[in-house]
Write a protein that holds these residues in place. Structure first.
Motif, short mmCIF file in Angstrom:
data_model
loop_
_atom_site.label_atom_id
_atom_site.label_comp_id
_atom_site.label_asym_id
_atom_site.label_seq_id
_atom_site.Cartn_x
_atom_site.Cartn_y
_atom_site.Cartn_z
N PRO A 50 0.83 -1.21 0.00
CA PRO A 50 0.00 0.00 0.00
C PRO A 50 0.87 1.26 0.00
N LYS A 89 -0.34 1.42 6.50
CA LYS A 89 -1.12 0.25 6.09
C LYS A 89 -0.24 -0.86 5.52
N ARG A 90 1.07 -0.74 5.65
CA ARG A 90 1.97 -1.73 5.05
C ARG A 90 2.13 -3.00 5.85
N ARG A 146 0.62 -6.02 6.77
CA ARG A 146 -0.58 -6.73 6.34
C ARG A 146 -0.69 -8.13 6.93
N GLU A 169 0.19 4.03 1.48
CA GLU A 169 0.18 4.62 2.82
C GLU A 169 1.03 3.76 3.76
#
Length: 143
Positions: free
Chosen positions: A72, A77-78, A80, A74
């Motif tokens: 991502p 949001k990495r 996961r 952003e």
């Protein structure tokens, strides 16, 4: 990974399949069962003896999915996939055991002319400083 009549490996990307078949003869029963259930969208609990490939059973589907998607944009949001270990030493073992498949999948993707996956592994324990104040806010003051 849906509709797997043959091997559970059939649901993985060519890079992941290529790495696995080059490194192992075949999936273990624990891996086959876990990957079929994960592919069907089920929650999975793998209970099997030591040496049966549980770590790979648990993580390979996630690594394959991550390898097929760009990170991502952003930064927040990495992360996961999150693994919470009850033991610091176990977390270190899991991290070490992930390095080989990640390297192998990257090399296989390059060999196949696919985009090179951007996957990173990191650990954090209670005695490790947080990576940034933005992600780990300081404790609230009590005046």
């Amino acid at each position: 990974m849906e509709g797997m009549a043959g091997s559970a490996l059939d649901g993985f990307s060519p890079a992941t399949r290529g790495w696995f078949t080059g490194a192992f003869t075949a999936p273990t029963p624990a891996q086959e069962g876990a990957w079929r259930a994960i592919g069907a969208g089920s929650d999975v609990l793998v209970v099997a003896p030591t040496g049966s490939g549980k770590t790979l059973a648990a993580f390979l589907a996630a690594l394959d999915k991550l390898a097929g998607e760009p990170p991502p944009a952003e930064t927040k949001k990495r992360c996961r996939v999150l693994y919470v270990s009850p033991l610091k030493a176990l977390a270190v073992d899991v991290e070490r055991n992930l390095r080989s498949p990640l390297t192998g999948i990257r090399q296989e993707a390059v060999r196949l002319g696919m985009p090179e996956p951007e996957i990173q592994v990191g650990t954090r324990s209670g005695d490790t400083r947080p990576p940034s104040a933005a992600l780990w806010p300081p404790a609230r003051r009590t005046s």
